[in-house]
Design an enzyme around this catalytic site. Structure first.
Site, PDB file in Angstrom:
ATOM      1  N   GLY A  48      -7.215  35.177  -1.509  1.00 37.17           N
ATOM      2  CA  GLY A  48      -7.649  35.293  -0.117  1.00 37.17           C
ATOM      3  C   GLY A  48      -8.562  36.483   0.104  1.00 37.17           C
ATOM      4  O   GLY A  48      -9.569  36.403   0.821  1.00 37.17           O
ATOM      5  N   CYS A  49      -8.232  37.596  -0.529  1.00 35.70           N
ATOM      6  CA  CYS A  49      -9.028  38.821  -0.359  1.00 35.70           C
ATOM      7  C   CYS A  49     -10.395  38.680  -1.014  1.00 35.70           C
ATOM      8  O   CYS A  49     -11.392  39.185  -0.508  1.00 35.70           O
ATOM      9  CB  CYS A  49      -8.273  40.023  -0.924  1.00 35.70           C
ATOM     10  SG  CYS A  49      -6.708  40.304  -0.068  1.00 35.70           S
ATOM     11  N   THR A  50     -10.450  37.960  -2.134  1.00 32.65           N
ATOM     12  CA  THR A  50     -11.725  37.721  -2.807  1.00 32.65           C
ATOM     13  C   THR A  50     -12.605  36.825  -1.936  1.00 32.65           C
ATOM     14  O   THR A  50     -13.789  37.109  -1.737  1.00 32.65           O
ATOM     15  CB  THR A  50     -11.489  37.090  -4.197  1.00 32.65           C
ATOM     16  OG1 THR A  50     -10.715  38.005  -4.977  1.00 32.65           O
ATOM     17  CG2 THR A  50     -12.808  36.815  -4.898  1.00 32.65           C
TER      18      THR A  50
ATOM     19  N   ALA B 164     -13.897  38.908   1.024  1.00 36.44           N
ATOM     20  CA  ALA B 164     -14.923  39.870   0.609  1.00 36.44           C
ATOM     21  C   ALA B 164     -16.240  39.153   0.303  1.00 36.44           C
ATOM     22  O   ALA B 164     -17.317  39.623   0.696  1.00 36.44           O
ATOM     23  CB  ALA B 164     -14.445  40.660  -0.606  1.00 36.44           C
TER      24      ALA B 164
END
Length: 152
Positions: A44-46, A49
């Site tokens: 999710g963070c990738t 970003a």
């Protein structure tokens, strides 16, 4: 946590991926998208970003700086930035002091266990340092469009 909208954004000084000190006050005169995320290199963070990366030029054209914040160390941020070609700084909040100021250090539940962690959240801060909008418990899908819509 109560809404921070229309309040002065809590100031901070954090190290970035190059271990340089970054203060929110450094960006007065520009809008800032300050986004908190749980961990570098997670799915999710990738995605989040990379969404910010893919729209970076549009944000720049709207006089807006993007800053990501997580508890990861500078060297992890550097690897994350290099792997995905992120054109913005990631800030180190190892002791979650800034996450606490923004009310995003919360009790989370996953796989039946409870732990403290960063709740994915984004704050839009205006040129004078006032929070114009906040998104808490962010779902990554379509989030960038919502932020851009607010800037336009």
């Amino acid at each position: 946590m109560d809404s921070l909208v229309n309040m002065e954004a809590p100031d901070f000084i954090l190290l970035n991926e190059k271990e340089e000190k970054v203060s929110l006050k450094d960006y007065r005169g520009k809008k800032v998208v300050l986004y908190f995320y749980p961990k570098d290199m997670t799915p999710g963070c990738t995605t989040e970003a990379c969404d910010f990366r893919d729209h970076h030029e549009e944000f720049s054209n709207l006089n807006t700086v993007i800053l990501g914040v997580s508890g990861d160390e500078a060297n992890k941020h550097t690897k994350f930035i290099e792997k995905y070609g992120l054109p913005f700084s990631l800030l180190v909040d190892e002791h979650h002091e800034v996450a606490e100021k923004y009310g995003v250090w919360v009790l989370k539940k996953m796989y039946g266990r409870e732990f403290m962690g960063i709740e994915r959240s984004t704050f839009l801060i205006n040129e004078e340092g006032i929070i114009e909008k906040e998104w808490r418990k962010v779902k990554v899908k379509n989030h960038i469009e919502e932020v851009l819509e607010s800037l336009r």
